[in-house]
Motif scaffolding. Structure first.
Motif, PDB file in Angstrom:
ATOM      1  N   CYS A 156       0.840  -1.197   0.000  1.00 50.41           N
ATOM      2  CA  CYS A 156       0.000   0.000   0.000  1.00 50.41           C
ATOM      3  C   CYS A 156       0.871   1.241   0.000  1.00 50.41           C
ATOM      4  O   CYS A 156       0.642   2.186  -0.770  1.00 50.41           O
ATOM      5  N   VAL A 157       1.876   1.213   0.879  1.00 51.94           N
ATOM      6  CA  VAL A 157       2.746   2.385   0.979  1.00 51.94           C
ATOM      7  C   VAL A 157       3.444   2.624  -0.359  1.00 51.94           C
ATOM      8  O   VAL A 157       3.485   3.756  -0.867  1.00 51.94           O
ATOM      9  N   LEU A 158       3.940   1.528  -0.938  1.00 53.20           N
ATOM     10  CA  LEU A 158       4.646   1.687  -2.205  1.00 53.20           C
ATOM     11  C   LEU A 158       3.701   2.150  -3.311  1.00 53.20           C
ATOM     12  O   LEU A 158       4.073   2.951  -4.167  1.00 53.20           O
ATOM     13  N   LEU A 159       2.452   1.625  -3.233  1.00 54.84           N
ATOM     14  CA  LEU A 159       1.474   2.021  -4.248  1.00 54.84           C
ATOM     15  C   LEU A 159       1.222   3.519  -4.168  1.00 54.84           C
ATOM     16  O   LEU A 159       1.249   4.235  -5.176  1.00 54.84           O
ATOM     17  N   VAL A 160       0.981   3.985  -2.942  1.00 54.07           N
ATOM     18  CA  VAL A 160       0.765   5.418  -2.744  1.00 54.07           C
ATOM     19  C   VAL A 160       1.970   6.185  -3.268  1.00 54.07           C
ATOM     20  O   VAL A 160       1.846   7.199  -3.970  1.00 54.07           O
ATOM     21  N   GLY A 161       3.150   5.669  -2.931  1.00 51.28           N
ATOM     22  CA  GLY A 161       4.365   6.323  -3.400  1.00 51.28           C
ATOM     23  C   GLY A 161       4.425   6.385  -4.912  1.00 51.28           C
ATOM     24  O   GLY A 161       4.738   7.416  -5.506  1.00 51.28           O
ATOM     25  N   ARG A 162       4.041   5.250  -5.511  1.00 48.87           N
ATOM     26  CA  ARG A 162       4.125   5.176  -6.966  1.00 48.87           C
ATOM     27  C   ARG A 162       3.118   6.139  -7.612  1.00 48.87           C
ATOM     28  O   ARG A 162       3.406   6.804  -8.595  1.00 48.87           O
TER      29      ARG A 162
END
Lengths: 100, 728
Positions: B658-664
């Protein structure tokens, strides 16, 4: 001889002065042109004073202009002298230090 | 000497009881290593002063109990509430926490005060005495330890925690000291884990971790329990809680939440006092140095759980008491059976402690006389168990840290003082008449019979069967220990040759505690030899010999969870026969156990190997501690590990995803914004710049700097203007 003849001479002298200023490459001739324009103005002053005025106003202005011209010539020749020292020329077209 | 208790002055003296060792601790922890002898005399001396104060205060409580208690000489109020003093009533209290929006004297503000009653007086004296002897013993036993000064500092703070716990007048402070005790038990059990030269370093590290985490389960339960009570009654003070709960129950009866909260409170005892199924930490706690074991098993830690039950007895509903009885009785027999199979001398004692704690808890669950008996057993047990542990320590010390009983034997001549003291305390724990353990254990058995006789119920039936059986087994395995260690031929000549009696600080401690092991229960303080007409303990905690009136133990609160007065009257018919039965049964089972041990381990009429072979799988199960540790390993620890792994997977994949998705997403949006910026915003700015530049360049063509050209333009302009004037 009426006023028109004087004005014609004056206009011719003015035109010759302008042409000298515009056309001549040497700055000394330009100065001569300025003197001619000033003297064209003097002729006008005197002529209008002779035909239309009553007093000496025109003639007094002419004397002022002659004095002014002498002063102007002194200043201008000093500048020319300095320019010549600096650029080794008296042609205004070649004085181009401020151009890029 | 004036032995009347004056709350105004005596509470100041009582405050010194925890403060003296606390100051000693602070001095020791910072400056101990610079003091001569690494400061052991400082703390032992301080503890001696503490012990003297506790004994002086104990004498005052006893004086009150024996000068007639509530029978005249005192005012009516005291006659009603008995020997029960709270320092906050004399203004001796400290504010701890203020809640915003509460009046300064509101009950919801937390104030600290001291509580001093018969139970507290006895417990305080026990802690003072045992702790002093343990300090003294450690001066000999811990010689040469690398962290000698730290050990003394820690054991001192351990004592402070228990003293503070006993003196607390509200449950929050009890809980704070309870947690300090948990921490200190962790540090002390893990004492060797800090010593890089110890070969037990890993065991010690594992044991202290296990003790801390296992008791923590109970601690959390306790916290939930007392917060539930706080939510309903808005008080932390014991006396107010007792009064309010019982007043509420008298009107509305026991509610189901009382039972739930009571079970949570009992959870605290299960953890701290090592009741089944949270007993697993106690045997492992043997990794601590022997004086620590003595402290944990006698005066502090496990006693705290039983003491808590004593303090909170009035708020436990009858259902909770049933659970308490069953848990205690189960623990008693369960641990006793394991005790028979252990060969580690300290391990036997560890399981005997669990078993004896089961006795106490079961007795308190029986209520009434059982409550008194259970708490009394806590006191007598503290003396003889401390002595047993210190004796075991002395044996281990004499045998150069050999703990396996199979390598001992014949030590009687080599260590006569240790042998005598250990024998006395073994007789006491086995419940042989005239020794202290007999009186309290006899009363416990009697309580279970009495409870059964009053009203037939499952918990009491189980207690009536399990407790005498456990008592017999206790006598058996304790004498097995004595016979294997001190009698017979030396099994290991190497160990035997090097065995020697311990130095005086250790033997003095042993003798002091052994003395209390004999006389702690009875004799000159009792009305008669067998204590049938009221023991010193009953007089102390209840101010008078009337078992019907437990309210005197709790400042005059009418208890709602105890039977009616008739059944509790020790002079009544049921009580009388119960007492006779209990007397007979406990004497018989003690004799039976000792005889069996004598037959098997001394006379060698029966080979223990044949019995174990015949029992087969049953023996293996018991010897492996019923596989409780393995069960916990599989269920709790494995499941924790699996849960942790799952959570890690969840973290790494879902949360991180989730965190990486938001980051992406942000990154993509950033790219779009950057493109827009570069294309449109920069484009506009650059366009304006370019435009200005182009216009400038265009206009520059006119600005040649040639005077003659300018004049030409001027003339041309003038001519044009003139022409325009003329033509128009």
């Amino acid at each position: 001889m009426g006023l028109g003849a004087y004005i014609a001479v004056s206009a011719a002298l003015f035109a010759l002065g302008v042409v000298a200023i515009v056309v001549r490459r040497n700055i000394l001739y330009v100065l001569f042109g300025i003197e001619m324009i000033l003297n064209a103005a003097n002729i006008n002053f005197v002529a209008f004073n002779r035909f239309n005025g009553d007093g000496l106003d025109g003639r007094m202005f002419a004397i002022f202009v002659i004095i002014l011209a002498a002063a102007e010539a002194a200043v201008a020749l000093a500048i020319v002298l300095n320019v010549y020292h600096l650029f080794n020329t008296t042609k205004p077209a070649e004085v181009d230090l401020l151009r890029e | 000497m004036d032995l009347t208790f004056h709350p105004e002055s005596d509470f100041k003296l009582l405050l010194a009881v925890p403060l003296i060792p606390l100051c000693g601790y602070l001095l020791q922890i910072f400056f101990g290593r610079f003091l001569p002898r690494k400061g052991d005399w400082l703390l032992t001396g301080g503890m001696f002063a503490t012990m003297c104060i506790t004994l002086y205060m104990f004498a005052k409580a006893m004086n009150h109990a024996y000068s007639g208690g509530g029978h005249g000489g005192h005012d009516e109020h005291e006659a009603l509430i008995g020997f029960f003093h709270e320092s906050r009533h004399t203004g001796f209290k400290w504010s701890w926490l203020f809640q915003t929006g509460e009046a300064p004297d509101s009950v919801r503000n937390l104030t600290i005060g001291l509580l001093y009653d018969g139970l507290g007086a006895a417990m305080l004296a026990v802690v003072g005495v045992v702790s002093f002897f343990v300090h003294l013993f450690s001066m000999g036993y811990m010689q040469g330890d690398r962290r000698y000064h730290i050990f003394f500092a820690n054991i001192s703070l351990f004592t402070v925690a228990m003293l503070g716990l006993v003196l607390s007048d509200n449950i929050v402070f009890l809980f704070i000291f309870w947690e300090i005790m948990g921490l200190m038990s962790y540090l002390l059990i893990g004492h060797l884990a800090q010593d890089p030269t110890s070969h037990r370093i890993n065991h010690a590290a594992r044991a202290c971790k296990k003790a801390f985490l296992t008791t923590r389960v109970g601690d959390v339960c306790l916290f939930i329990g007392f917060m539930m009570f706080f939510l309903h009654y808005e008080t932390f003070f014991f006396s107010e809680l007792w009064a309010q709960v019982n007043a509420d129950v008298a009107l509305n009866g026991w509610q189901s939440w009382h039972t739930t909260a009571g079970l949570f409170l009992f959870g605290g005892t299960v953890g701290k006092s090592a009741q089944f199924p949270l007993h697993i930490w106690l045997p492992d706690a043997m990794e601590g140095p022997t004086p620590v074991s003595a402290m944990i098993h006698a005066a502090t830690m496990v006693a705290a759980g039983v003491f808590l039950l004593g303090r909170l007895y009035p708020v436990l509903s009858p259902e909770v008491l049933g659970v308490v009885t069953v848990t205690g009785a189960t623990t008693a027999i369960f641990a006793a059976t394991i005790g028979m199979t252990v060969f580690d001398i300290k391990g036997v004692l560890a399981y005997s402690t669990i078993s004896q704690l089961g006795f106490m808890v079961a007795a308190i669950g029986c209520g009434g006389v059982g409550l008194v008996a259970g708490l009394w057993h806590m006191v007598t047990h503290a003396f003889f168990k401390a002595c047993l542990f210190l004796s075991a320590g002395s044996v281990i010390h004499g045998c150069h840290h050999e703990q396996d009983m199979r390598k001992m034997g014949g030590l009687r001549k080599k260590m006569p003082i240790t042998f005598a003291c250990m024998l006395i305390c073994t007789l006491a724990i086995s419940g042989v008449p005239l020794f202290s353990g007999f009186y309290s254990k006899d009363k416990i058995v009697m309580a279970s019979f009495l409870s059964l006789g009053h009203e037939f119920n499952g918990p009491a039936l189980w207690a009536s069967i399990a407790l005498p059986a456990a008592a017999a087994i206790t006598a058996f395995y304790m004498f097995r220990l004595i016979f294997m260690t001190f009698f017979g031929a030396p099994r290991d000549s190497h160990v035997h040759e090097h065995a020697h009696e311990s130095p005086w600080p250790m033997t003095v401690s042993l003798m002091g505690l052994a003395f209390l092991g004999i006389f702690g229960g009875h004799l000159w303080l009792n009305g008669d030899l067998l204590g049938a007409h009221g023991t010193w303990w009953e007089k102390l905690v209840m101010n008078e010999h009337n078992l019907a009136d437990l309210s005197k133990m709790y400042g005059g609160v009418e208890l709602q969870n105890t039977y009616g007065g008739a059944a509790m009257d020790p002079h009544g018919h049921v009580a009388h026969s119960a007492h006779i039965w209990a007397l007979g049964v406990s004497s018989f089972v003690a004799a039976l156990g000792i005889f069996a041990a004598w037959l098997i381990y001394h006379k060698k009429k029966i080979d223990p190997a044949r019995i174990t072979a015949r029992l087969g799988g049953l023996y293996t199960t018991v010897a492996n501690k019923y596989y409780i540790d393995e069960f916990v390993e599989i269920t709790v620890i494995k499941s924790s590990v699996v849960t942790a792994r799952f959570l890690r997977w969840f973290d790494e994949n879902i949360i991180d995803g989730c965190v990486l998705l938001v980051g992406r997403i942000n990154r993509t949006l950033g790219f779009i914004a950057a493109w827009f910026d570069k294309t449109f915003v920069d484009g506009l700015v650059n366009f304006l710049g370019t435009l200005s530049n182009a216009m400038g360049s265009a206009l520059r063509l006119l600005q040649t700097g040639r005077i003659q050209q300018y004049i030409s333009f001027a003339v041309a302009g003038g001519l044009l203007a003139a022409a325009w004037l003329i033509l128009s």
